[in-house]
Design a protein around this motif. Structure first.
Motif, PDB file in Angstrom:
ATOM      1  N   LEU A 139     -10.811   4.644  -1.520  1.00  0.00           N
ATOM      2  CA  LEU A 139      -9.355   4.657  -1.513  1.00  0.00           C
ATOM      3  C   LEU A 139      -8.824   5.959  -2.110  1.00  0.00           C
ATOM      4  O   LEU A 139      -9.387   6.496  -3.059  1.00  0.00           O
ATOM      5  CB  LEU A 139      -8.849   3.465  -2.332  1.00  0.00           C
ATOM      6  N   SER A 140      -7.735   6.462  -1.555  1.00  0.00           N
ATOM      7  CA  SER A 140      -7.091   7.643  -2.132  1.00  0.00           C
ATOM      8  C   SER A 140      -5.762   7.286  -2.798  1.00  0.00           C
ATOM      9  O   SER A 140      -5.350   7.935  -3.756  1.00  0.00           O
ATOM     10  CB  SER A 140      -6.855   8.713  -1.061  1.00  0.00           C
ATOM     11  N   GLY A 141      -5.092   6.248  -2.307  1.00  0.00           N
ATOM     12  CA  GLY A 141      -3.805   5.844  -2.857  1.00  0.00           C
ATOM     13  C   GLY A 141      -3.905   4.593  -3.711  1.00  0.00           C
ATOM     14  O   GLY A 141      -4.857   4.413  -4.467  1.00  0.00           O
ATOM     15  N   VAL A 162       0.846  -1.195   0.000  1.00  0.00           N
ATOM     16  CA  VAL A 162       0.000   0.000   0.000  1.00  0.00           C
ATOM     17  C   VAL A 162       0.882   1.245   0.000  1.00  0.00           C
ATOM     18  O   VAL A 162       2.005   1.236   0.501  1.00  0.00           O
ATOM     19  CB  VAL A 162      -0.942   0.033   1.225  1.00  0.00           C
ATOM     20  N   THR A 163       0.360   2.314  -0.587  1.00  0.00           N
ATOM     21  CA  THR A 163       1.035   3.606  -0.510  1.00  0.00           C
ATOM     22  C   THR A 163       0.507   4.370   0.697  1.00  0.00           C
ATOM     23  O   THR A 163      -0.604   4.129   1.167  1.00  0.00           O
ATOM     24  CB  THR A 163       0.784   4.439  -1.775  1.00  0.00           C
ATOM     25  N   LYS A 164       1.299   5.292   1.178  1.00  0.00           N
ATOM     26  CA  LYS A 164       0.913   6.109   2.316  1.00  0.00           C
ATOM     27  C   LYS A 164       0.918   7.580   1.907  1.00  0.00           C
ATOM     28  O   LYS A 164       1.837   8.041   1.234  1.00  0.00           O
ATOM     29  CB  LYS A 164       1.889   5.885   3.482  1.00  0.00           C
ATOM     30  N   ASP A 165      -0.124   8.299   2.305  1.00  0.00           N
ATOM     31  CA  ASP A 165      -0.234   9.745   2.059  1.00  0.00           C
ATOM     32  C   ASP A 165      -0.212  10.099   0.576  1.00  0.00           C
ATOM     33  O   ASP A 165       0.254  11.169   0.188  1.00  0.00           O
ATOM     34  CB  ASP A 165       0.891  10.504   2.779  1.00  0.00           C
ATOM     35  N   LEU A 166      -0.722   9.208  -0.258  1.00  0.00           N
ATOM     36  CA  LEU A 166      -0.842   9.480  -1.690  1.00  0.00           C
ATOM     37  C   LEU A 166      -2.315   9.650  -2.026  1.00  0.00           C
ATOM     38  O   LEU A 166      -3.144   8.840  -1.621  1.00  0.00           O
ATOM     39  CB  LEU A 166      -0.249   8.330  -2.502  1.00  0.00           C
ATOM     40  N   ASN A 167      -2.647  10.696  -2.777  1.00  0.00           N
ATOM     41  CA  ASN A 167      -4.042  10.945  -3.134  1.00  0.00           C
ATOM     42  C   ASN A 167      -4.180  11.074  -4.650  1.00  0.00           C
ATOM     43  O   ASN A 167      -3.683  12.028  -5.250  1.00  0.00           O
ATOM     44  CB  ASN A 167      -4.550  12.218  -2.452  1.00  0.00           C
ATOM     45  N   LEU A 168      -4.844  10.097  -5.247  1.00  0.00           N
ATOM     46  CA  LEU A 168      -5.086  10.099  -6.694  1.00  0.00           C
ATOM     47  C   LEU A 168      -6.574  10.225  -7.019  1.00  0.00           C
ATOM     48  O   LEU A 168      -6.984   9.956  -8.145  1.00  0.00           O
ATOM     49  CB  LEU A 168      -4.539   8.806  -7.317  1.00  0.00           C
ATOM     50  N   ARG A 169      -7.370  10.650  -6.066  1.00  0.00           N
ATOM     51  CA  ARG A 169      -8.813  10.692  -6.299  1.00  0.00           C
ATOM     52  C   ARG A 169      -9.212  11.712  -7.367  1.00  0.00           C
ATOM     53  O   ARG A 169     -10.276  11.596  -7.985  1.00  0.00           O
ATOM     54  CB  ARG A 169      -9.559  10.982  -4.993  1.00  0.00           C
ATOM     55  N   HIS A 170      -8.351  12.693  -7.611  1.00  0.00           N
ATOM     56  CA  HIS A 170      -8.680  13.690  -8.632  1.00  0.00           C
ATOM     57  C   HIS A 170      -8.751  13.086 -10.030  1.00  0.00           C
ATOM     58  O   HIS A 170      -9.367  13.663 -10.930  1.00  0.00           O
ATOM     59  CB  HIS A 170      -7.644  14.821  -8.611  1.00  0.00           C
ATOM     60  N   ILE A 171      -8.144  11.905 -10.213  1.00  0.00           N
ATOM     61  CA  ILE A 171      -8.166  11.264 -11.533  1.00  0.00           C
ATOM     62  C   ILE A 171      -9.598  10.885 -11.929  1.00  0.00           C
ATOM     63  O   ILE A 171      -9.933  10.812 -13.115  1.00  0.00           O
ATOM     64  CB  ILE A 171      -7.262  10.012 -11.542  1.00  0.00           C
TER      65      ILE A 171
END
Length: 308
Positions: A151-153, A47-56
């Motif tokens: 999920l954000s990451g 898992v990634t930590k503190d990553l936010n890709l929700r804007h995609i």
């Protein structure tokens, strides 16, 4: 570098960037890194930590680039805020969501032994899939059970026994053939697989299992056992006595079925330890005194008593 590159991770490289910030995958459960520092989730996940890709999700176009060796069993490959990639035998299923709605795309892959370069893009006309630089025929349908994760990451793995070598996310459409041409030399290097051996051994001396408090700040550790080689089942090995490093604790849980009964025979799948540089930074325990025995690494897929 493509200006629309939102996230990039590649095994063996120190920098994994997203918008100028460095991110990495954290192993959970029995997930491990491979000898090229690729992700080998097995029964665990990364898992990634503190990553936010929700804007995609709001983008009209996006591209996901993957380099992997597929699994030979079913499993969940990758979960993103806007897409989920699953494997069932030789069929991959992509479930995706956008402001325009949700869709499900299925397509075949050619086997699971060789590295696969996969480029999946959302375009104005729908989902487009390239495999090793070639446009792939796919079946598209309305998703009857839309992706609904918060999920954000990124999560890699879910009882998936393949290996992930590269993952990139772009906030635009990127040509799959061009991306393939840019990584061909990397794919060739992955093809240079470290040979493993299958041997029948008799446990001669074991290292005691450490207590959790012995780990200090570590969450994982290896232990060394000493074996008499009884039979070489696959590969070439001339040594009569070998030392083998086994995973003993992963994610602060004990690994199941570590060889522990002295004089009992075990079938092991092993690689030369020196060819697995990812192990150098791991906590290790060694009670054996034969320092002349060649050292190997147990590459069988570990399982743990329970996930935290």
């Amino acid at each position: 570098m493509n200006s629309d590159l939102t996230f990039l991770w590649e095994g063996g490289k120190k920098k994994r960037e997203s918008n100028g910030r460095i991110f990495d995958f954290r192993p959970e459960g029995s997930a491990r890194y491979g000898n090229r520092f690729e992700l080998d989730p097995g029964h665990g996940r990364f898992v990634t930590k503190d990553l936010n890709l929700r804007h995609i999700i709001a983008e009209k176009k996006w591209t996901v680039e993957i380099v992997m060796i597929p699994s030979d069993t079913d499993g969940k490959i990758i979960l993103l805020p806007f897409a989920e990639l699953l494997q069932k035998r030789n069929t991959l299923t992509l479930k995706s969501k956008s402001l325009a709605g949700s869709s499900e795309v299925r397509f075949k892959i050619n086997g699971h032994d060789d590295p696969l370069h996969l480029v999946i893009s959302l375009t104005h006309s729908g989902i487009e899939v390239y495999q090793n630089g070639k446009l792939t025929k796919s079946k598209i349908s309305v998703d009857k059970s839309p992706l609904s994760n918060e999920l954000s990451g990124i999560v890699v793995g879910g009882n998936w026994f393949g290996r992930l070598y590269r993952l990139a996310v772009y906030s635009s459409h990127v040509d799959g053939k061009a991306l393939y041409e840019s990584v061909k030399s990397y794919l060739d290097s992955i093809n240079q697989i470290v040979p493993n051996l299958k041997v029948r051994c008799q446990l001669k001396k074991k290292t005691r299992l450490p207590r959790m408090r012995d780990l200090g700040p570590y969450a994982r550790c290896l232990v060394y056992n000493l074996y008499d080689v009884k039979q070489v089942l696959e590969g070439d090995l001339t040594a009569d006595v070998i030392a083998v490093a086994h995973w003993a604790i992963l994610d602060r849980n004990y690994v199941k079925a570590i060889p522990s009964q002295v004089d009992k025979e075990f079938d092991l799948i092993i690689e030369q330890y020196v060819l697995n540089p990812q192990l150098k930074s791991e906590r290790q325990f060694n009670d054996i005194s034969n320092f002349d025995a060649p050292l190997f690494y147990d590459v069988s897929v570990p399982d743990i008593t329970e996930l935290k």
